[in-house]
Design a protein around this motif. Structure first.
Motif, PDB file in Angstrom:
ATOM      1  N   ARG A   3       0.850  -1.190   0.000  1.00  0.00           N
ATOM      2  CA  ARG A   3       0.000   0.000   0.000  1.00  0.00           C
ATOM      3  C   ARG A   3       0.881   1.233   0.000  1.00  0.00           C
ATOM      4  O   ARG A   3       1.929   1.246   0.609  1.00  0.00           O
ATOM      5  N   GLU A  10       1.504   2.971   3.887  1.00  0.00           N
ATOM      6  CA  GLU A  10       0.249   3.400   4.498  1.00  0.00           C
ATOM      7  C   GLU A  10       0.425   3.765   5.973  1.00  0.00           C
ATOM      8  O   GLU A  10      -0.043   4.825   6.406  1.00  0.00           O
ATOM      9  N   GLN A  34      -5.161   4.873  14.706  1.00  0.00           N
ATOM     10  CA  GLN A  34      -6.346   4.013  14.752  1.00  0.00           C
ATOM     11  C   GLN A  34      -7.616   4.814  14.473  1.00  0.00           C
ATOM     12  O   GLN A  34      -8.489   4.362  13.730  1.00  0.00           O
ATOM     13  N   GLU A  35      -7.705   6.019  15.038  1.00  0.00           N
ATOM     14  CA  GLU A  35      -8.879   6.863  14.807  1.00  0.00           C
ATOM     15  C   GLU A  35      -8.951   7.314  13.355  1.00  0.00           C
ATOM     16  O   GLU A  35     -10.009   7.243  12.725  1.00  0.00           O
ATOM     17  N   SER A  37      -7.709   5.981  10.709  1.00  0.00           N
ATOM     18  CA  SER A  37      -7.917   4.881   9.757  1.00  0.00           C
ATOM     19  C   SER A  37      -9.187   4.089  10.046  1.00  0.00           C
ATOM     20  O   SER A  37      -9.438   3.074   9.393  1.00  0.00           O
ATOM     21  N   GLY A  38      -9.965   4.519  10.999  1.00  0.00           N
ATOM     22  CA  GLY A  38     -11.167   3.783  11.355  1.00  0.00           C
ATOM     23  C   GLY A  38     -10.858   2.416  11.936  1.00  0.00           C
ATOM     24  O   GLY A  38     -11.633   1.476  11.795  1.00  0.00           O
ATOM     25  N   GLY A  39      -9.687   2.301  12.579  1.00  0.00           N
ATOM     26  CA  GLY A  39      -9.281   1.049  13.197  1.00  0.00           C
ATOM     27  C   GLY A  39      -8.601   0.074  12.252  1.00  0.00           C
ATOM     28  O   GLY A  39      -8.187  -1.007  12.646  1.00  0.00           O
ATOM     29  N   ARG A  40      -8.473   0.437  10.987  1.00  0.00           N
ATOM     30  CA  ARG A  40      -7.882  -0.438   9.983  1.00  0.00           C
ATOM     31  C   ARG A  40      -6.379  -0.581  10.119  1.00  0.00           C
ATOM     32  O   ARG A  40      -5.828  -1.638   9.876  1.00  0.00           O
ATOM     33  N   VAL A  41      -5.689   0.515  10.481  1.00  0.00           N
ATOM     34  CA  VAL A  41      -4.230   0.505  10.606  1.00  0.00           C
ATOM     35  C   VAL A  41      -3.885   0.544  12.078  1.00  0.00           C
ATOM     36  O   VAL A  41      -4.243   1.488  12.774  1.00  0.00           O
ATOM     37  N   ARG A  42      -3.207  -0.529  12.536  1.00  0.00           N
ATOM     38  CA  ARG A  42      -2.872  -0.659  13.957  1.00  0.00           C
ATOM     39  C   ARG A  42      -1.463  -1.229  14.086  1.00  0.00           C
ATOM     40  O   ARG A  42      -1.303  -2.398  14.404  1.00  0.00           O
TER      41      ARG A  42
END
Length: 109
Positions: A3, A10, A34-35, A37-42
């Motif tokens: 990505r 990313e 996390q906020e 990315s909507g929790g997608r990237v952690r």
């Protein structure tokens, strides 16, 4: 699947984006990623600090200050002018790429 570009992954993009709002320490950067990315990237703690180290070596972030909180050192990072230019260029690149897909999708609808 990879990505981002070879220049900005990313997770790096989200670190730089988090720092646009001002200096943050590692845990705050992680929460912001996390906020955003909507929790997608952690990224794990080790991955996050690896990213911070690479961005620092590239001169796109710098250490703003260090504090001791409850006996623990807390390092705050801030984005540099070069970092702002880099994340802005990446956002423009992604917007242009998305526009191609959306135009094609709308044309075939």
């Amino acid at each position: 699947m990879p990505r981002g570009t070879s220049e900005v992954s990313e997770p790096m993009y989200f670190v730089l984006t988090a720092l646009l709002g001002g200096p943050l320490h590692g845990h705050a950067i992680s929460k912001s990623i996390q906020e955003l990315s909507g929790g997608r990237v952690r990224p794990s703690v080790g991955t996050l600090y690896g990213i911070l180290e690479r961005l620092h070596e590239r001169g796109v972030i710098t250490v703003d200050r260090e504090e001791t909180v409850n006996g623990r050192a807390r390092r705050y990072f801030r984005i540099t002018d070069e970092g702002q230019a880099l994340v802005t260029a990446e956002a423009r690149r992604m917007r242009e790429a998305a526009a191609l897909v959306l135009r094609t999708a709308e044309a075939s609808a």
